[in-house]
Design a protein around this motif. Structure first.
Motif, PDB file in Angstrom:
ATOM      1  N   SER A  38       0.826  -1.208   0.000  1.00  0.00           N
ATOM      2  CA  SER A  38       0.000   0.000   0.000  1.00  0.00           C
ATOM      3  C   SER A  38       0.861   1.259   0.000  1.00  0.00           C
ATOM      4  O   SER A  38       0.524   2.247  -0.668  1.00  0.00           O
ATOM      5  CB  SER A  38      -0.913  -0.004   1.224  1.00  0.00           C
ATOM      6  OG  SER A  38      -1.788  -1.111   1.207  1.00  0.00           O
ATOM      7  N   VAL A  39       1.955   1.241   0.742  1.00  0.00           N
ATOM      8  CA  VAL A  39       2.843   2.405   0.782  1.00  0.00           C
ATOM      9  C   VAL A  39       3.461   2.656  -0.588  1.00  0.00           C
ATOM     10  O   VAL A  39       3.553   3.804  -1.051  1.00  0.00           O
ATOM     11  CB  VAL A  39       3.929   2.207   1.853  1.00  0.00           C
ATOM     12  CG1 VAL A  39       4.996   3.293   1.756  1.00  0.00           C
ATOM     13  CG2 VAL A  39       3.312   2.225   3.248  1.00  0.00           C
ATOM     14  N   ILE A  40       3.893   1.587  -1.264  1.00  0.00           N
ATOM     15  CA  ILE A  40       4.466   1.734  -2.605  1.00  0.00           C
ATOM     16  C   ILE A  40       3.423   2.286  -3.574  1.00  0.00           C
ATOM     17  O   ILE A  40       3.709   3.177  -4.393  1.00  0.00           O
ATOM     18  CB  ILE A  40       5.019   0.392  -3.113  1.00  0.00           C
ATOM     19  CG1 ILE A  40       6.136  -0.115  -2.198  1.00  0.00           C
ATOM     20  CG2 ILE A  40       5.521   0.531  -4.541  1.00  0.00           C
ATOM     21  CD1 ILE A  40       7.327   0.824  -2.107  1.00  0.00           C
ATOM     22  N   ASN A  41       2.185   1.785  -3.499  1.00  0.00           N
ATOM     23  CA  ASN A  41       1.127   2.282  -4.371  1.00  0.00           C
ATOM     24  C   ASN A  41       0.829   3.750  -4.118  1.00  0.00           C
ATOM     25  O   ASN A  41       0.574   4.525  -5.051  1.00  0.00           O
ATOM     26  CB  ASN A  41      -0.146   1.454  -4.170  1.00  0.00           C
ATOM     27  CG  ASN A  41      -0.109   0.130  -4.907  1.00  0.00           C
ATOM     28  OD1 ASN A  41       0.499   0.022  -5.961  1.00  0.00           O
ATOM     29  ND2 ASN A  41      -0.744  -0.871  -4.350  1.00  0.00           N
ATOM     30  N   LEU A  42       0.841   4.157  -2.846  1.00  0.00           N
ATOM     31  CA  LEU A  42       0.613   5.563  -2.515  1.00  0.00           C
ATOM     32  C   LEU A  42       1.709   6.445  -3.105  1.00  0.00           C
ATOM     33  O   LEU A  42       1.428   7.521  -3.657  1.00  0.00           O
ATOM     34  CB  LEU A  42       0.540   5.737  -0.999  1.00  0.00           C
ATOM     35  CG  LEU A  42       0.361   7.177  -0.489  1.00  0.00           C
ATOM     36  CD1 LEU A  42      -0.945   7.771  -1.000  1.00  0.00           C
ATOM     37  CD2 LEU A  42       0.413   7.216   1.036  1.00  0.00           C
ATOM     38  N   ALA A  43       2.958   5.996  -3.010  1.00  0.00           N
ATOM     39  CA  ALA A  43       4.068   6.760  -3.578  1.00  0.00           C
ATOM     40  C   ALA A  43       3.937   6.875  -5.094  1.00  0.00           C
ATOM     41  O   ALA A  43       4.181   7.945  -5.673  1.00  0.00           O
ATOM     42  CB  ALA A  43       5.396   6.105  -3.204  1.00  0.00           C
ATOM     43  N   LEU A  44       3.525   5.791  -5.755  1.00  0.00           N
ATOM     44  CA  LEU A  44       3.332   5.825  -7.209  1.00  0.00           C
ATOM     45  C   LEU A  44       2.193   6.757  -7.597  1.00  0.00           C
ATOM     46  O   LEU A  44       2.285   7.479  -8.603  1.00  0.00           O
ATOM     47  CB  LEU A  44       3.059   4.414  -7.727  1.00  0.00           C
ATOM     48  CG  LEU A  44       4.222   3.423  -7.667  1.00  0.00           C
ATOM     49  CD1 LEU A  44       3.747   2.027  -8.050  1.00  0.00           C
ATOM     50  CD2 LEU A  44       5.358   3.862  -8.574  1.00  0.00           C
TER      51      LEU A  44
END
Length: 320
Positions: free
Chosen positions: A297-303
């Motif tokens: 989820s953190v990676i998706n938020l950054a993207l």
């Protein structure tokens, strides 16, 4: 000579800025029914999306149902360290990124191309038939879709039967790790291309038709009209959909993957979401799977933030 009395002009009164509550109250009274319609939507997201976020704390605990969330032992980043140092980390991260990039490169442009082609068709009956046929797979149950894919790609399935005429060995295609990603992406395009093209068709309808008439008068053919009028006209919609897709780039649909993959194809088919499913529900590793899901989820938020920033700088279209 008469004395003239000069009157001083009254000082300009500076208007006071209405407070947020006053503006909200005024707007609420004017649009109270619209606000009332928002209540179910807000309640849905509050109950099913924001309230469960409290449970993400178990990613930092050694959670056991008997002790509960508050009573479970705090372990900090232990589960994250175990995941990053595990044998499966690079494999599932690679598979997730590769499948997501394949989806972005092939699945994302497909409904755009279909919408443009449908828009260019002048025969209304043929256009409706094409739209109906391409919409149908989206409304079929995922289990039925995966059953159809299994039947089509079996050793005696229709696809293998046709490919044997071109020298294919006729083995079950879903048993071959090198073919899993291709089957997944092709089936995603087949299932979603019609439904996802609706928003682009709606965007095409909003383009001023006088622009096409002017282009035809200037001698522009159909291809030049698409390049210089159609694509720029729907570019804001494409940008918004691209940002939304980037926000879910690593959320590869685990339902279809779980229904299609098997231990033989884990090498190329196992992704973060399917790994979380196995660890969390099948092996009862709730804290470990929550840590993996939180990382995703953190990676998706950054993207999502990055894609929104780039889109705003490039074509001035963004979510915020």
């Amino acid at each position: 000579m008469a004395n003239t009395v000069q009157m001083e002009a009254p000082a300009s009164v500076k208007p006071t800025k209405a407070t947020f509550m006053k503006r909200f109250t005024r707007d609420f009274l004017l649009n109270k029914y619209l606000y009332l319609m928002m209540v179910p939507v807000i309640a849905y997201y509050a109950v099913f999306h924001y309230a469960p976020m409290y449970g993400a704390v178990i990613a930092f605990k050694d959670y056991t149902p008997m002790k509960g969330i508050l009573g479970s032992e705090w372990v900090g980043l232990a589960h994250f360290k175990d995941f990053f140092g595990s044998y499966y980390f690079w494999r599932i991260l690679k598979n997730t990124v590769v499948i997501s990039l394949y989806s972005l490169c092939f699945e994302f442009p497909a409904p755009i191309i279909l919408a443009i082609l449908i828009n260019e068709v002048r025969h209304q009956v043929f256009k409706r038939v094409v739209q109906s046929i391409t919409y149908m797979p989206y409304f079929i149950s995922m289990i039925v879709i995966c059953g159809m894919i299994n039947d089509f790609t079996n050793a005696d399935g229709i696809i293998n039967t046709l490919l044997t005429y071109f020298g294919y060995d006729g083995h079950a295609m879903l048993q071959k790790p090198e073919l899993f990603r291709t089957i997944y992406i092709v089936s995603e395009i087949w299932q979603k291309i019609g439904w996802e093209s609706i928003i682009y068709i709606a965007a095409l309808m909003s383009i001023d038709q006088e622009q096409y008439e002017a282009a035809r008068m200037d001698g522009a053919n159909r291809w030049k009209q698409i390049v210089h009028i159609t694509l720029p006209g729907i570019m804001p919609t494409i940008a918004i959909m691209f940002i939304l897709r980037m926000g879910n780039l690593l959320n590869v649909g685990f339902e279809k993957i779980i229904l299609l993959y098997n231990p033989v194809t884990y090498e190329t088919a196992d992704v973060i979401s399917s790994f979380v499913y196995r660890k969390g529900l099948l092996e009862f590793g709730w804290s470990y799977s929550s840590a993996v899901g939180l990382f995703n989820s953190v990676i998706n938020l950054a993207l999502l933030i990055t894609a929104n920033y780039v889109s705003r700088k490039v074509n001035e279209s963004s979510l915020w």
